[in-house]
Structures are given as structure tokens and as C-alpha cells.
Design a protein around this motif. Structure first.
Motif, short mmCIF file in Angstrom:
data_model
loop_
_atom_site.label_atom_id
_atom_site.label_comp_id
_atom_site.label_asym_id
_atom_site.label_seq_id
_atom_site.Cartn_x
_atom_site.Cartn_y
_atom_site.Cartn_z
N SER A 79 37.20 41.46 32.70
CA SER A 79 38.49 42.40 32.33
C SER A 79 38.67 43.15 33.06
N PHE A 80 40.13 43.14 33.16
CA PHE A 80 40.67 44.71 33.89
C PHE A 80 40.24 45.72 33.14
N PRO B 43 40.68 40.33 40.76
CA PRO B 43 40.67 39.57 40.06
C PRO B 43 40.07 39.48 39.72
N THR C 176 46.20 48.05 40.83
CA THR C 176 45.54 47.52 40.21
C THR C 176 46.65 46.83 39.16
N TRP C 177 47.80 47.33 39.24
CA TRP C 177 48.96 46.60 38.31
C TRP C 177 49.57 45.93 39.53
N VAL D 289 46.21 42.55 38.05
CA VAL D 289 46.83 41.94 36.47
C VAL D 289 47.89 41.22 37.31
N GLU D 290 49.13 41.27 37.79
CA GLU D 290 50.49 40.93 37.85
C GLU D 290 50.24 39.07 38.54
N THR E 114 46.91 37.64 38.75
CA THR E 114 46.53 36.61 38.31
C THR E 114 46.81 36.08 38.12
#
Ligand code: PCA
Length: 325
Positions: free
Chosen positions: A110-111, A143, A263-264, A267-268, A270
Motif C-alpha cells: 500500500s502507499f 502505484p 506521492t499525492w 495516489v490520485e 491509481t
């Protein structure tokens, strides 16, 4: 946030105080397509440094392997052919197993866990790179990795004989352990490889499948969340030593911001890219239980192999990571 404040202060100083200083242009080779979120993050980082130094250092990014191919970027920066560059860290796993810390199947899936693993590994990697005349600036995860195929696959037996595109030693090893035929190909070239049948499958993120429009050749994406590998940005050690503290502060401040922002974006991106694969006709979903269990066993084998080759340094990283969980 201290470093960010320094950046702002340095920017103000640079604009008013040293506007007359000689400007340097830094070409920054990057391996992935311009639209990819790592490349976007790199371009924002470049802008931050240019602004922060009042134009004294102007960084110009060159995505898609256009200046140096992915495989040549580290050497180019080490030898000073390029002052700065970005590369997939695990691509150097053949050189030193520790570089493959982020491609151990099912260790950090996971992140959040990938962030912990990075925290555990960063001091060791900073040191390894320093000994190679490289300064580590920032690293951003891809991701989670899943499998792409052009047919339904429910077990390892279904994979036998398939031509598999690999991007590092771990992915090539997966091919061997599943009876597939590995072929090493840079992401910038995979659309072509799939279209011509040089490769028929791969493990990668939804992001890379989306960026390279793999639905033109492939049909299935199985989310197995095997690992989240990282790209990192490095600077040539001699170039770094030649900088004054104000410029170093701008670079490290912008790097810190880039690591958060990248990193943001990861996440977005993915879910966005998984949706994109679906809306372009691919079947996207988790792997079946049989396949999952078989992959888990392969993961155990690969974890043992990695620990053997990465020695005490590798074990210390895993221990530090487990202590954070
Ligand atoms: N994309 C890169 C590395 C990991 C990923 O998600 C690639 O396929 O080359």
C-alpha cells in the motif's frame, strides 16, 4: 516545513540579491512519457528550483528517454554528462541487490507501507549513492503493480510460455518462476512491443498501462498489489559540491515538496488510471484465489533470494521497516 521556508526566503533573496549571478542550465533526463505523473512532478520541481534560485539554476526536463535512455541515465549523471536525472531505482538491482528493496513481492503493498519502507531504506540508499558520486534528492512511488495479459489467466500454469515484458531483475525473476519468457523493455517502448508481439504481458501499474494505451493490444489487468517501486532524482556529486548553501537549500526544499506532491499524484492517479483501463475496454479486477496463492509462494521464494543477496544491509532495512508497522 523548515526547508520550504528556506526555499521561500532563498527565492526572495535570489530575486533581489544575486540577480546578476551567472545562470546555469541543467538538462534533466527522465525515462517516462511527458504526460506521466513522475515527469509532471519533475517539471514542477524544475520550475521550483528555477524560481527559488532566481534563475541562477534553470532546470530543463527531457522526458521519454529523449536525452538519455532510461538505462543510461544513472551513468550519465555519475559521469557528469548530465548534472541531474531521474531513474527507476530498482533498475540498478543487478548492480547491488539493495536497490531492489522496493520490488520484493508482497512486502509493502500500500502507499502507507511503501512510505514506511522508504523511510527504512533511505539512509542506506543515500550512502550507497553517495559512494557512487550521486546525491539523492527525492523519490516517488509508482502505484501498486499488477499483471497485464491478453487472455484470462487464473493460475501460474496459464502463464507458461507467454512473452513477458520485464523492467528490472525482480520482474525478470517472476517470469522465470512462472514459466514465462522475459524480455527487458523500457516503458517508453512498450506500446510498440505489444503491438508487434515482442511482448504479450507485463507487471506494472495501472498508470503505465494507461499512459501507454495498452488496451490497443492487451485485454486483462489483475490487481495483485505486488509492490510499489520508486523513481528517484539524483544530482552529480561534484556538481553538488560546487553549489553554495543557498542553492543547496533551494534544491533540497524543492525536492521535499516534489516527494510529497509526486506521492499525492501517484495516489490520485491509481483509481483514475484503473478506471481509464476499464473505460477503454479492459477487464480490471483482483486475481483469483488460486493465482493469488501461487504468487504468494513465489513471493516467499523471491524474498528469501533477496535477503540472501542483499546481506546485512538488506536485513537491516527489512527489520527497520517491520519495527514501524
Ligand atoms: N511503471 C514502470 C515501472 C513501474 C511502473 O508502474 C514501468 O512499467 O516501466
Amino acid at each position: 516545513m523548515n526547508k520550504l521556508m528556506t526555499v521561500i526566503a532563498a527565492a526572495a533573496f535570489a530575486v533581489t540579491g544575486v540577480a546578476a549571478a551567472k545562470a546555469e542550465k541543467w538538462d534533466m533526463p527522465m525515462a517516462y512519457s511527458g504526460s506521466n505523473f513522475h515527469s509532471v512532478t519533475g517539471a514542477e520541481f524544475a520550475k521550483c528550483v528555477t524560481t527559488g534560485t532566481g534563475g541562477a539554476i534553470e532546470i530543463v526536463t527531457h522526458p521519454s528517454g529523449s536525452l538519455f535512455k532510461g538505462n543510461d541515465i544513472k551513468r550519465a549523471v555519475q559521469t557528469g554528462q548530465a548534472p541531474i536525472g531521474e531513474r527507476l531505482m530498482s533498475a540498478h538491482q543487478n548492480e547491488n541487490a539493495v536497490f531492489g528493496f522496493d520490488s520484493i513481492p508482497f512486502l509493502a503493498t500500500s502507499f502507507d507501507d511503501a512510505a514506511k519502507l522508504w523511510k527504512a531504506a533511505k539512509p542506506t540508499l543515500t550512502k550507497i549513492l553517495e559512494d557512487q558520486n550521486l546525491v539523492l534528492l527525492y523519490a516517488v512511488p509508482w502505484p501498486p503493480q499488477g499483471f497485464y495479459f491478453k487472455k484470462e489467466v487464473n493460475s501460474v500454469a496459464d502463464m507458461k510460455g507467454i512473452k513477458f515484458r520485464a523492467y528490472n531483475a525482480a520482474t525478470a525473476r517472476i517470469a522465470e518462476l512462472t514459466g514465462m519468457l522475459p524480455v527487458q523493455i523500457e516503458a517508453a517502448e512498450i506500446s510498440q512491443a505489444f503491438a508487434t508481439g515482442v511482448a504479450e504481458s507485463m507487471i506494472s501499474s495501472g498508470a503505465t498501462g494507461y499512459d501507454r494505451k495498452v488496451w490497443e493490444s492487451l485485454t486483462h489487468f489483475y490487481e495483485v498489489d505486488a509492490w510499489l517501486p520508486r523513481n528517484y532524482v539524483m544530482v552529480n556529486g561534484d556538481v553538488w559540491k560546487g553549489l553554495d548553501d543557498a542553492k543547496k537549500n533551494v534544491l533540497t526544499g524543492c525536492a521535499e515538496l516534489a516527494e510529497y506532491a509526486g506521492t499525492w499524484r501517484a495516489v490520485e492517479y491509481t483509481q483514475f488510471t484503473l478506471n481509464g483501463l476499464k473505460s477503454n475496454g479492459m477487464k480490471v479486477g483482483p486475481a483469483g484465489d488460486t493465482l493469488k496463492e501461487e504468487l504468494r509462494q513465489i513471493g516467499e521464494t523471491m524474498t528469501k533470494e533477496w535477503l540472501d543477496s542483499a546481506g546485512a544491509e538488506g536485513k537491516a532495512i527489512i527489520d527497520a521497516y517491520k519495527a514501524m508497522k
